[in-house]
Design a protein around this motif. Structure first.
Motif, mmCIF file in Angstrom:
data_model
loop_
_atom_site.group_PDB
_atom_site.id
_atom_site.type_symbol
_atom_site.label_atom_id
_atom_site.label_comp_id
_atom_site.label_asym_id
_atom_site.label_seq_id
_atom_site.Cartn_x
_atom_site.Cartn_y
_atom_site.Cartn_z
ATOM 1 N N MET A 192 28.393 36.581 34.300
ATOM 2 C CA MET A 192 29.124 37.369 34.738
ATOM 3 C C MET A 192 28.648 38.863 35.028
ATOM 4 S SD MET A 192 32.939 38.471 33.161
ATOM 5 C CE MET A 192 33.608 37.275 33.634
ATOM 6 N N THR A 193 28.692 39.523 36.054
ATOM 7 C CA THR A 193 28.370 40.973 36.060
ATOM 8 C C THR A 193 29.396 41.863 35.872
ATOM 9 O OG1 THR A 193 29.025 41.112 38.481
ATOM 10 C CG2 THR A 193 26.891 40.206 38.102
ATOM 11 N N MET A 194 29.168 43.070 35.467
ATOM 12 C CA MET A 194 30.116 44.334 35.269
ATOM 13 C C MET A 194 31.212 44.304 36.364
ATOM 14 S SD MET A 194 30.923 46.187 32.783
ATOM 15 C CE MET A 194 29.536 46.337 31.702
ATOM 16 N N GLU A 195 30.396 44.036 37.499
ATOM 17 C CA GLU A 195 31.638 44.313 38.712
ATOM 18 C C GLU A 195 32.619 43.263 38.599
ATOM 19 O OE1 GLU A 195 28.385 44.511 38.991
ATOM 20 O OE2 GLU A 195 28.101 46.593 39.564
ATOM 21 N N GLN A 196 32.196 41.777 38.446
ATOM 22 C CA GLN A 196 33.257 40.611 38.198
ATOM 23 C C GLN A 196 33.963 41.005 36.896
ATOM 24 O OE1 GLN A 196 30.003 37.987 37.993
ATOM 25 N NE2 GLN A 196 30.330 36.992 39.986
ATOM 26 N N LEU A 197 33.552 41.546 36.009
ATOM 27 C CA LEU A 197 34.235 41.686 34.578
ATOM 28 C C LEU A 197 35.551 42.731 34.941
ATOM 29 C CD1 LEU A 197 34.588 41.631 31.535
ATOM 30 C CD2 LEU A 197 33.412 43.594 31.560
ATOM 31 N N GLU A 198 35.257 43.942 35.910
ATOM 32 C CA GLU A 198 36.024 44.878 36.221
ATOM 33 C C GLU A 198 37.139 44.298 37.106
ATOM 34 O OE1 GLU A 198 36.548 47.608 34.727
ATOM 35 O OE2 GLU A 198 34.649 47.358 33.610
ATOM 36 N N ALA A 199 36.704 43.295 37.944
ATOM 37 C CA ALA A 199 37.687 42.693 38.686
ATOM 38 C C ALA A 199 38.713 41.737 38.113
ATOM 39 C CB ALA A 199 37.026 42.039 39.880
ATOM 40 N N LYS A 200 38.065 41.102 37.037
ATOM 41 C CA LYS A 200 38.969 40.058 36.410
ATOM 42 C C LYS A 200 40.068 41.038 35.489
ATOM 43 C CE LYS A 200 38.595 36.230 32.905
ATOM 44 N NZ LYS A 200 37.493 35.384 32.396
ATOM 45 N N LYS A 201 39.345 42.143 34.796
ATOM 46 C CA LYS A 201 40.448 42.948 34.142
ATOM 47 C C LYS A 201 41.518 43.578 35.232
ATOM 48 C CE LYS A 201 37.385 44.810 30.688
ATOM 49 N NZ LYS A 201 36.726 46.135 30.287
ATOM 50 N N GLY A 202 41.152 43.848 36.260
ATOM 51 C CA GLY A 202 42.158 44.426 37.402
ATOM 52 C C GLY A 202 43.210 43.221 37.701
ATOM 53 N N ARG A 203 42.604 42.086 38.023
ATOM 54 C CA ARG A 203 43.707 41.116 38.117
ATOM 55 C C ARG A 203 44.740 40.855 37.125
ATOM 56 N NH1 ARG A 203 38.826 38.674 40.324
ATOM 57 N NH2 ARG A 203 38.662 37.337 38.382
ATOM 58 N N LYS A 204 44.177 41.001 35.865
ATOM 59 C CA LYS A 204 45.194 40.616 34.631
ATOM 60 C C LYS A 204 46.026 41.813 34.736
ATOM 61 C CE LYS A 204 42.102 37.758 31.804
ATOM 62 N NZ LYS A 204 41.692 37.726 30.186
#
Length: 323
Positions: free
Chosen positions: A307-319
């Motif tokens: 997981m990249t930082m970009e993917q982490l932020e996107a996952k947080k955004g979806r939640k």
């Protein structure tokens, strides 16, 4: 046939039986005068751990505002989110390190210890015979006679002092990363193991350098202690080679938890397993990702847990949107 070829392959050449060693070799009975190598090996992880941790701790308390731009998470978050005090962390780490040293002393007492005094001439002779056999298989006897008569001693020298040690170290590193990936992943995916063992480490939501080995004592023995010992055995490392492996692994573990992502760091050109990579894992949204430690990330990439930082932020955004 091999013995006949050895007549052409001058295995007694002064090129490799002389006292001229490569720059890294220390022709002493002990790496540090007066201290047996197995004691140096046992002390190495703790010495490296606290030395490197002290450097990062001094950065933490320096008060230099310009350092904040290199922090993955703001330093103020440490007091807000972490569930263990720094005193508890230091005490737990020191307890684990004492346990590891005691286990190592018991191992050397009952199993024995590596001898750092080697008969290099005899080992080079044995290696030359291996080179002869493989040369015959690959290019045939006639070609082998010509090649080895001219280049045999030099080939043996560089194989013995460079190729073999590098292969040993690489195989030990591969084993270490493989062991730690799958054990670390199991500690997250098996609820009992996470609840009773690995959750201790994740009380540090915002990691810092000397929290690297903040674990449950059993995990400290199985993951940290046993993994490097098995890796050294797998790579058939000498005590001195193991000192290098233990130093690298310990340094990487501390740095990956230090909280700083310096863009000019040379190790970032060798591996993406860095501070940012591991801090993603310490956040709730990344808890089931980035299991690799301490060196490379090939298992995460191969098995879909990278997981990249970009993917982490996107996952947080979806939640956040779902809430």
């Amino acid at each position: 046939m091999t013995s006949t070829l050895n007549h052409h392959f001058n295995v007694s050449s002064d090129i490799w039986t002389s006292d001229t060693f490569p720059w890294y070799h220390i022709p002493r009975t002990s790496l540090i005068p007066g201290i047996p190598d197995h004691i140096t090996l046992l002390a190495t992880p703790a010495v490296v751990y606290w030395t490197v941790s002290l450097v990062f701790h001094l950065l933490d308390v320096s008060g230099w505002d310009w350092l904040e731009q290199y922090r993955v998470q703001p330093s103020a978050e440490i007091l807000k989110k972490n569930l263990a005090t720094k005193g508890q962390v230091v005490a737990a780490v020191m307890k684990i390190q004492v346990m590891q040293v005691v286990a190592g002393l018991l191992w050397t007492y009952f199993v024995g210890q590596d001898s750092s005094v080697q008969n290099h001439a005899a080992e080079l002779q044995a290696l030359s015979e291996v080179i002869v056999r493989w040369s015959i298989r690959i290019v045939g006897r006639d070609q082998s006679v010509q090649i080895l008569a001219k280049h045999g001693p030099m080939l043996t020298y560089y194989a013995y002092w460079w190729a073999v040690p590098l292969i040993q170290l690489a195989s030990a590193m591969f084993f270490l990363d493989t062991y730690q990936y799958f054990v670390h992943r199991a500690l997250h995916e098996v609820p009992f193991l996470y609840k009773h063992l690995h959750s201790v480490h994740h009380r540090l939501y915002v990691p810092y350098a000397y929290g690297s080995q903040f674990n449950h004592p059993f995990e400290g023995a199985i993951v940290d202690g046993l993994s490097v010992a098995l890796a050294a055995a797998f790579g058939r490392l000498s005590d001195r080679q193991a000192v290098l492996l233990f130093s690298i692994a310990t340094y990487k573990g501390v740095e990956d938890h230090c909280g700083y992502q310096f863009p000019w760091h040379p190790l970032r050109f060798l591996s993406s397993n860095d501070t940012e990579f591991h801090e993603i894992h310490h956040q709730i949204a990344g808890l089931k990702s980035n299991f690799s430690q301490p060196l490379f990330t090939f298992w995460d990439r191969a098995l879909g847990t990278y997981m990249t930082m970009e993917q982490l932020e996107a996952k947080k955004g979806r939640k956040t949107k779902m809430l």
